[in-house]
Design a protein around this motif. Structure first.
Motif, PDB file in Angstrom:
ATOM      1  N   LEU A 137       0.826  -1.209   0.000  1.00 40.94           N
ATOM      2  CA  LEU A 137       0.000   0.000   0.000  1.00 40.94           C
ATOM      3  C   LEU A 137       0.858   1.256   0.000  1.00 40.94           C
ATOM      4  CD1 LEU A 137      -2.804  -1.027   2.536  1.00 40.94           C
ATOM      5  CD2 LEU A 137      -3.021  -0.779   0.057  1.00 40.94           C
ATOM      6  N   LEU A 138       1.928   1.255   0.806  1.00 41.47           N
ATOM      7  CA  LEU A 138       2.820   2.414   0.843  1.00 41.47           C
ATOM      8  C   LEU A 138       3.490   2.634  -0.509  1.00 41.47           C
ATOM      9  CD1 LEU A 138       4.483   1.964   4.355  1.00 41.47           C
ATOM     10  CD2 LEU A 138       2.773   3.658   3.680  1.00 41.47           C
ATOM     11  N   PHE A 139       3.806   1.542  -1.200  1.00 32.31           N
ATOM     12  CA  PHE A 139       4.417   1.667  -2.525  1.00 32.31           C
ATOM     13  C   PHE A 139       3.431   2.300  -3.510  1.00 32.31           C
ATOM     14  CE2 PHE A 139       5.376  -0.439  -6.709  1.00 32.31           C
ATOM     15  CZ  PHE A 139       6.490   0.342  -6.994  1.00 32.31           C
ATOM     16  N   LEU A 140       2.164   1.912  -3.438  1.00 30.94           N
ATOM     17  CA  LEU A 140       1.146   2.501  -4.316  1.00 30.94           C
ATOM     18  C   LEU A 140       0.981   3.992  -4.035  1.00 30.94           C
ATOM     19  CD1 LEU A 140      -1.594  -0.291  -4.326  1.00 30.94           C
ATOM     20  CD2 LEU A 140       0.061   0.250  -6.126  1.00 30.94           C
ATOM     21  N   GLY A 189       9.846  11.540 -10.351  1.00 30.85           N
ATOM     22  CA  GLY A 189       9.498  10.408 -11.187  1.00 30.85           C
ATOM     23  C   GLY A 189       9.322   9.119 -10.411  1.00 30.85           C
ATOM     24  N   THR A 190       9.138   8.040 -11.178  1.00 32.71           N
ATOM     25  CA  THR A 190       8.839   6.731 -10.594  1.00 32.71           C
ATOM     26  C   THR A 190       9.986   6.203  -9.748  1.00 32.71           C
ATOM     27  OG1 THR A 190       7.491   6.268 -12.546  1.00 32.71           O
ATOM     28  CG2 THR A 190       8.039   4.400 -11.143  1.00 32.71           C
ATOM     29  N   TRP A 191      11.222   6.612 -10.050  1.00 27.17           N
ATOM     30  CA  TRP A 191      12.370   6.094  -9.304  1.00 27.17           C
ATOM     31  C   TRP A 191      12.256   6.381  -7.818  1.00 27.17           C
ATOM     32  CZ3 TRP A 191      15.735   2.722  -8.504  1.00 27.17           C
ATOM     33  CH2 TRP A 191      16.848   2.945  -7.700  1.00 27.17           C
ATOM     34  N   ALA A 192      11.644   7.518  -7.459  1.00 23.97           N
ATOM     35  CA  ALA A 192      11.477   7.837  -6.039  1.00 23.97           C
ATOM     36  C   ALA A 192      10.585   6.804  -5.352  1.00 23.97           C
ATOM     37  CB  ALA A 192      10.893   9.238  -5.885  1.00 23.97           C
ATOM     38  N   ALA A 193       9.521   6.380  -6.036  1.00 20.21           N
ATOM     39  CA  ALA A 193       8.632   5.360  -5.464  1.00 20.21           C
ATOM     40  C   ALA A 193       9.369   4.035  -5.313  1.00 20.21           C
ATOM     41  CB  ALA A 193       7.398   5.192  -6.334  1.00 20.21           C
TER      42      ALA A 193
END
Length: 228
Positions: free
Chosen positions: A29-32, A44-48
């Motif tokens: 959930l935290l990743f989403l 960008g996505t790299w931070a996630a």
């Protein structure tokens, strides 16, 4: 552990290792949420992805924390049975003729592991803070770099170490305090002393929290009146 959903991860030096399903769901959930925030930022996505990796590495550091407990259990002549990685870690063991000093040493060994990790990674904190033009530490942009990532991991390990050393039940610090008093006053009175200290600190923490929330509300109200 039939009373809760866990994932069996095998054995580590004869100690059963299990992972709580709730942790897996929480990390997902935290990743989403991180993906959603990253889509609205320039990082960008790299931070996630960095957030996801950080959570997994931090979970591994919690495992090392519990492994420190288990290693000390063995050194004191007892038998560690299982490590459960949940929102916090748990080490289950069988103790025969345990002494109060055993509880103190076992309790302190876990935070000591995190403190060592934090110290080993501390140079990355210094580099991130002193480097000219570097993103602020703990920011998404900083987390997306190697130095910022390791600096954040260092700080989180210090938080885990010193947070667990607080003499508040069920933290390791409270168990260490009980072992200290039990060696001088006996187990029953030592437990009472440790519980009284813990209860007192919890009440102080609650009072400080209420005071800070009250001051925050007062400042917000004062600011809004000034702006009007």
């Amino acid at each position: 552990m039939s009373f809760r959903p866990t994932i069996y991860l095998g054995r580590w030096f004869g100690v059963e290792l299990r992972l709580d399903w709730y942790v897996v769901v929480l990390i997902g959930l935290l990743f989403l949420f991180s993906l959603e925030d990253a889509s609205r930022s320039r990082v960008g996505t790299w931070a996630a992805v960095a957030h996801l990796v950080l959570l997994c590495v931090l979970l591994f550091c919690i495992f090392l924390h519990e492994a420190g407990h288990a290693a000390m259990v063995k050194l004191r002549g007892h038998r560690p049975r299982m490590i459960l990685l949940s929102f916090v870690g748990f080490t289950f063991f069988e103790a025969r003729r345990a002494k109060p000093i055993d509880e103190t040493l076992i309790a302190l060994s876990g935070p000591a592991v995190n403190a060592i990790i934090g110290i080993l990674l501390l140079p990355f904190v210094i580099v991130t803070v002193t480097q000219r033009g570097a993103a602020p530490i703990l920011s998404q942009a900083s987390l997306a770099t190697w130095s910022g990532f390791l600096a954040t991991l260092s700080l989180l390990n210090f938080v885990v170490a010193f947070g667990n050393l607080m003499p508040l039940w069920p933290m390791d610090g409270a168990r260490a305090v009980r072992g200290f008093f039990a060696s001088r006053l006996g187990f029953v009175e030592g437990t009472e002393r440790a519980v009284n200290i813990s209860n007192g600190l919890w009440l102080i923490s609650a009072g400080v929290s209420v005071l800070l929330l009250t001051l925050r509300g007062w400042l917000v109200g004062l600011t809004s009146q000034y702006n009007d």
